[in-house]
Design a protein around this motif. Structure first.
Motif, PDB file in Angstrom:
ATOM      1  N   LYS A   1     -25.441  -5.584  66.859  1.00  0.00           N
ATOM      2  CA  LYS A   1     -25.446  -5.793  65.410  1.00  0.00           C
ATOM      3  C   LYS A   1     -24.041  -5.735  64.808  1.00  0.00           C
ATOM      4  O   LYS A   1     -23.799  -6.276  63.734  1.00  0.00           O
ATOM      5  N   ARG A   2     -23.121  -5.068  65.520  1.00  0.00           N
ATOM      6  CA  ARG A   2     -21.784  -4.937  64.955  1.00  0.00           C
ATOM      7  C   ARG A   2     -21.090  -6.288  64.830  1.00  0.00           C
ATOM      8  O   ARG A   2     -20.094  -6.418  64.114  1.00  0.00           O
ATOM      9  N   TYR A   3     -21.596  -7.289  65.542  1.00  0.00           N
ATOM     10  CA  TYR A   3     -20.990  -8.615  65.463  1.00  0.00           C
ATOM     11  C   TYR A   3     -21.467  -9.419  64.253  1.00  0.00           C
ATOM     12  O   TYR A   3     -20.884 -10.453  63.924  1.00  0.00           O
ATOM     13  N   LEU A   4     -22.528  -8.979  63.634  1.00  0.00           N
ATOM     14  CA  LEU A   4     -23.038  -9.705  62.467  1.00  0.00           C
ATOM     15  C   LEU A   4     -22.088  -9.559  61.280  1.00  0.00           C
ATOM     16  O   LEU A   4     -21.500  -8.492  61.064  1.00  0.00           O
ATOM     17  N   ALA A   5     -21.972 -10.619  60.498  1.00  0.00           N
ATOM     18  CA  ALA A   5     -21.226 -10.531  59.242  1.00  0.00           C
ATOM     19  C   ALA A   5     -21.931  -9.534  58.326  1.00  0.00           C
ATOM     20  O   ALA A   5     -23.165  -9.457  58.297  1.00  0.00           O
ATOM     21  N   ASN A   6     -21.145  -8.762  57.585  1.00  0.00           N
ATOM     22  CA  ASN A   6     -21.728  -7.715  56.746  1.00  0.00           C
ATOM     23  C   ASN A   6     -22.741  -8.257  55.753  1.00  0.00           C
ATOM     24  O   ASN A   6     -23.792  -7.645  55.521  1.00  0.00           O
TER      25      ASN A   6
END
Length: 388
Positions: A2-7
């Motif tokens: 999930k850390r790769y998703l845009a905020n």
């Protein structure tokens, strides 16, 4: 991962409509009044045109803007039905459903720091599409005592210099409210005064049960300021064909076409051919569907009022929006407990914005038999649980 998703994507909540229907999919014997999809099949002449096009080997790309023949027919249709004049060569773009048209409008005209005014309650996609375009959303409340019609006084309170775009979605999903010409004229003055653009989502324009639908683009000085969005899903029972369109000033349509050609390329050719046939031959079938919705609309309003719940009479679309505040339950709690106890699925009003609290949305795009059974179950639930 999930850390790769845009905020802005990670922080976006899932659709409040789909939450309940993912749960429904795991249950048996549920009557669902949640999905805004006609229960009719696409008219047979339209189906046949799509089948024949496939048999003839018409499986290639069209131009980015869509089949010119379809755009010509649409231009004629809009002129005859709403008095709108659009150049089919430069001012109409065929999209993959009206949903893509909404997304294209947002991405073509909005920049970071812009604000979009969205009537509340309204369809779930406007806010997220604005967010994905980098803009901010400001919800403008509408009120049951004013028939859920957008008023200038509420727009004025919501306005600030960062506002660039106003969304108008009438007939409205979820309330079924309509805006007549006398309601729209003050809005047009507000738009002109503040130099705004308008996204007019007219997808339910054919489903108007009282009077004649007035397009915002037909008002004085509003033609060039309005991006007119519609499609074939609701009027012609063509949800799965995925054909919509947007009409507007050529400069704006040109910008949207740039995005469309890089992301979607073109709408499906089979659906475009079917849409052309719908405009040419399916008006009688459409009228029959509208008449059936009208009968169902009356049944639903009477049913909710008979069980002691206030219910605004919808004059467009195919939804009722009964007031469940007397039960002292939140919209979400009411929907959850109704589903658990009586196996009827409805959508909490809060799925459509903060002003939806105290309401539920029920689609009547279902058979009379299903609707009657659903009303019996809801009536049992209300009688058993509440003293109204």
């Amino acid at each position: 991962m999930k850390r790769y998703l845009a905020n802005h994507v990670a922080n976006m909540p899932p659709s409040g409509i789909r939450k309940f229907f993912d749960l429904v999919a795991t249950m048996k014997d549920v009557i669902s009044l949640g999905v805004g999809e006609p229960d009719f099949v696409t008219p047979w002449t339209v189906r046949e045109s799509g089948i024949f096009s496939l048999e003839q080997g018409q499986t290639m790309y069209t131009s980015n803007a869509g089949l010119f023949e379809l755009r010509e027919e649409l231009a004629h249709h809009l002129n005859v039905t709403m008095g709108l004049s659009y150049d089919p060569l430069k001012e109409i773009l065929i999209t993959t459903g009206a949903s893509e048209a909404v997304d294209l409008v947002m991405r073509a005209v909005l920049e970071p720091g812009n604000i979009v005014l969205v009537p509340d309650p309204s369809y779930v996609s406007y806010g997220p599409c604005a967010t994905l375009a980098g803009a901010n959303v400001r919800y403008v409340p509408t009120h049951a005592e004013e028939n859920f019609r957008l008023r200038v006084k509420d727009l004025t309170q919501a306005y600030s210099p960062e506002v660039k775009l106003l969304v108008l979605s009438y007939p409205n999903n979820p309330t079924g409210a309509i805006m007549q010409r006398e309601d729209l004229l003050p809005i047009a003055e507000f738009v002109k005064e503040h130099d705004l653009l308008v996204l007019a989502d007219d997808i339910y324009s054919d489903l108007t049960y009282e009077g004649t639908h007035t397009s915002f683009a037909s008002l004085p000085d509003m033609h060039d300021r309005t991006l007119f969005v519609s499609g074939f899903s609701k009027s012609y029972a063509m949800t799965g064909w995925r054909i919509g369109y947007v009409a507007g000033h050529p400069d704006l349509i040109s910008g949207m076409t740039k995005i469309h050609q890089y992301t979607m390329l073109c709408a499906p050719i089979t659906g475009q051919i079917a849409a052309l046939e719908a405009l040419r031959s399916a008006s009688e079938a459409k009228d029959e569907m509208v008449a059936a919705y009208d009968r169902r609309r009356r049944l639903m309003v009477h049913g909710f009022r008979s069980m002691g719940l206030d219910c605004f009479e919808p004059l467009g679309a195919f939804y009722v929006f009964p007031d469940i505040s007397k039960t002292k339950l939140s919209s979400e709690a009411f929907a959850e407990e109704l589903l658990k106890e009586e196996k009827v699925a409805v959508v909490p009003g809060t799925a459509f914005g903060p002003s939806g609290e105290g309401f539920i949305r029920c689609s009547y795009a279902y058979s009379l038999e299903q609707l009657e059974e659903a009303l019996q179950r809801i009536g049992r639930f209300v009688e058993r649980r509440f003293s109204l």
